[in-house]
Motif scaffolding. Structure first.
Motif, short mmCIF file in Angstrom:
data_model
loop_
_atom_site.label_atom_id
_atom_site.label_comp_id
_atom_site.label_asym_id
_atom_site.label_seq_id
_atom_site.Cartn_x
_atom_site.Cartn_y
_atom_site.Cartn_z
N GLN A 146 0.78 -1.23 0.00
CA GLN A 146 0.00 0.00 0.00
C GLN A 146 0.82 1.28 0.00
OE1 GLN A 146 -3.56 -0.06 2.66
NE2 GLN A 146 -2.74 -2.03 3.35
N TYR A 147 2.00 1.24 0.61
CA TYR A 147 2.74 2.48 0.83
C TYR A 147 4.06 2.60 0.07
CZ TYR A 147 -0.24 3.60 4.90
OH TYR A 147 -1.29 3.90 5.72
N VAL A 148 4.84 1.56 0.07
CA VAL A 148 6.25 1.68 -0.32
C VAL A 148 6.42 1.73 -1.84
CG1 VAL A 148 8.56 0.74 -0.07
CG2 VAL A 148 6.89 0.44 1.78
N SER A 149 7.11 2.78 -2.31
CA SER A 149 7.42 2.95 -3.72
C SER A 149 8.93 2.98 -3.91
CB SER A 149 6.82 4.26 -4.25
OG SER A 149 5.43 4.30 -4.08
N GLU A 150 9.36 2.98 -5.17
CA GLU A 150 10.77 3.15 -5.48
C GLU A 150 11.22 4.55 -5.05
OE1 GLU A 150 13.00 0.94 -6.88
OE2 GLU A 150 11.38 -0.49 -6.48
N PRO A 151 12.49 4.73 -4.74
CA PRO A 151 12.97 6.06 -4.35
C PRO A 151 12.62 7.10 -5.41
CG PRO A 151 14.66 4.42 -3.94
CD PRO A 151 13.57 3.72 -4.70
N PRO A 152 12.19 8.28 -5.00
CA PRO A 152 11.75 9.30 -5.96
C PRO A 152 12.92 9.92 -6.72
CG PRO A 152 11.74 10.22 -3.77
CD PRO A 152 12.08 8.76 -3.61
N THR A 153 12.70 10.21 -7.99
CA THR A 153 13.68 10.95 -8.79
C THR A 153 13.48 12.45 -8.56
OG1 THR A 153 12.19 11.11 -10.68
CG2 THR A 153 13.62 9.13 -10.54
N PRO A 154 14.48 13.26 -8.90
CA PRO A 154 14.30 14.71 -8.78
C PRO A 154 13.10 15.21 -9.59
CG PRO A 154 16.62 14.18 -9.08
CD PRO A 154 15.87 12.91 -9.27
N GLU A 155 12.89 14.60 -10.77
CA GLU A 155 11.76 15.02 -11.60
C GLU A 155 10.43 14.71 -10.92
OE1 GLU A 155 15.38 14.66 -13.81
OE2 GLU A 155 14.31 13.13 -12.63
N LEU A 156 10.34 13.53 -10.30
CA LEU A 156 9.10 13.16 -9.62
C LEU A 156 8.85 14.07 -8.42
CD1 LEU A 156 6.68 11.29 -9.19
CD2 LEU A 156 8.18 9.76 -7.89
N ILE A 157 9.90 14.36 -7.66
CA ILE A 157 9.76 15.25 -6.50
C ILE A 157 9.22 16.61 -6.95
CG2 ILE A 157 11.01 16.49 -4.68
CD1 ILE A 157 12.98 14.07 -4.68
N ALA A 158 9.81 17.15 -8.02
CA ALA A 158 9.39 18.46 -8.52
C ALA A 158 7.94 18.44 -8.98
CB ALA A 158 10.30 18.90 -9.66
N SER A 159 7.53 17.39 -9.66
CA SER A 159 6.16 17.34 -10.17
C SER A 159 5.15 17.15 -9.05
CB SER A 159 6.01 16.21 -11.20
OG SER A 159 6.12 14.93 -10.60
N VAL A 160 5.51 16.37 -8.01
CA VAL A 160 4.62 16.19 -6.86
C VAL A 160 4.47 17.51 -6.10
CG1 VAL A 160 4.45 15.11 -4.58
CG2 VAL A 160 4.95 13.70 -6.59
N GLU A 161 5.58 18.22 -5.90
CA GLU A 161 5.51 19.52 -5.22
C GLU A 161 4.65 20.50 -6.02
OE1 GLU A 161 9.61 19.89 -2.62
OE2 GLU A 161 9.70 20.43 -4.74
N GLU A 162 4.77 20.47 -7.34
CA GLU A 162 3.97 21.35 -8.17
C GLU A 162 2.48 21.02 -8.05
OE1 GLU A 162 3.64 22.84 -12.85
OE2 GLU A 162 5.05 21.26 -12.29
#
Length: 300
Positions: A146-162
């Motif tokens: 339910q929770y655990v994903s692969e470590p986030p990439t810088p691109e994913l972090i930026a898009s989630v923050e956006e």
């Protein structure tokens, strides 16, 4: 005689003979050195990397230098290389005010801002390095599903923050790079209770990771925006943790810091008229404050 000395000091400066400048001025008793000579001495000391000594000289003529852009610039150099970036930026800004658009001053202003931006990151890196995550997570089948994903990439972090419209705490991001979401072994966080029977703690059931694929991630099907839009939770931040009760969440609260600042951590109880309870000054403090449920079982 004095003009000849000033000409000589200028020549030595052009020839990078800074020690010659220092030696010549130091032969003059301190009480006989005027503003100009002390300025030359401070600059020469800076040029030899003796920034503390240079700062000491500039401070002796602070009253005379307060309207001189060169004095503010030169003492700013001392502060900058002593890594006192707040004070350096203040002096360079004053130099720019007194003599606008000087290229060297503007360059130092930019450098100060960059160094100030790096400083919190250095602190966070040290904090995450000292954080022992080896026994933090309970990697049960449910947690992994339910929770655990692969470590986030810088691109994913930026898009989630956006998508969230909030900058995520640096400690949280670094923590998710090591283990992206999950269920902690220590699930209880103490809060102040009272004689009325108020809670003495809240119970966390999971920490949302950075991503979209898992339902229980920040931008997943049951993530932060879903809870806020469908559960009526306040829009001042990000739902970061599930609680054992489906009517409660832990949130990052950006009201006092702005969307790009370091948020506080709060508990929101929907069944109690969305009561907001302060938990911690930041996410790192919250994580380090989690305790095992046995702490409360033992007390009962």
């Amino acid at each position: 005689m004095r003009d000849d000395l000033l000409d000589q000091l200028g020549s030595w400066h052009e020839e990078d003979e800074y020690q010659e400048i220092i030696d010549a001025i130091m032969e003059i008793p301190p009480g006989d050195r005027d503003y100009v000579l002390t300025s030359h001495l401070g600059r020469a000391l800076n040029n030899l990397g003796r920034y503390e000594d240079g700062l000491e000289q500039f401070l002796t003529i602070a009253e005379e230098g307060k309207e001189d852009p060169l004095w503010h610039y030169r003492i700013g150099v001392s502060y900058y290389y002593l890594e006192q970036y707040d004070q350096a930026l203040k002096e360079f800004k004053m130099a720019d005010k007194l003599e606008p658009d000087d290229e060297d001053t503007l360059e130092f202003i930019d450098w100060c801002r960059r160094e100030k931006a790096k400083k919190p990151a250095k602190v966070v890196k040290a904090a995450i390095a000292a954080f022992d995550s080896s026994n933090f997570w309970n990697d049960s089948e449910d947690a992994l599903e339910q929770y655990v994903s692969e470590p986030p990439t810088p691109e994913l972090i930026a898009s989630v923050e956006e998508e969230l419209v909030f900058k995520l705490p640096a400690f949280y991001i670094d923590m998710m790079k090591l283990h992206n979401g999950g269920i902690p072994n220590n699930t209880h966080y103490p809060i102040e209770g009272d004689a009325s029977g108020a809670k003495s703690h809240i119970s966390v059931s999971g920490i949302l990771g950075i991503g979209r694929e898992k339902s229980l991630s920040l931008c997943g099907d049951l993530g932060s925006r879903y809870r806020i839009e469908n559960g009526g939770y306040p829009e001042f931040g990000v739902v970061i943790c599930d609680c054992s009760s489906e009517h409660e969440v832990v949130m990052l609260d950006y009201r006092s810091c702005g969307n790009d600042g370091e948020p506080e951590v709060v508990h929101v109880d929907r069944e109690n008229n969305y009561k907001i309870t302060y938990l911690a000054k930041n996410f790192e403090t919250f994580i380090r404050g989690l305790v095992n449920e046995e702490t409360y079982v033992t007390k009962q």
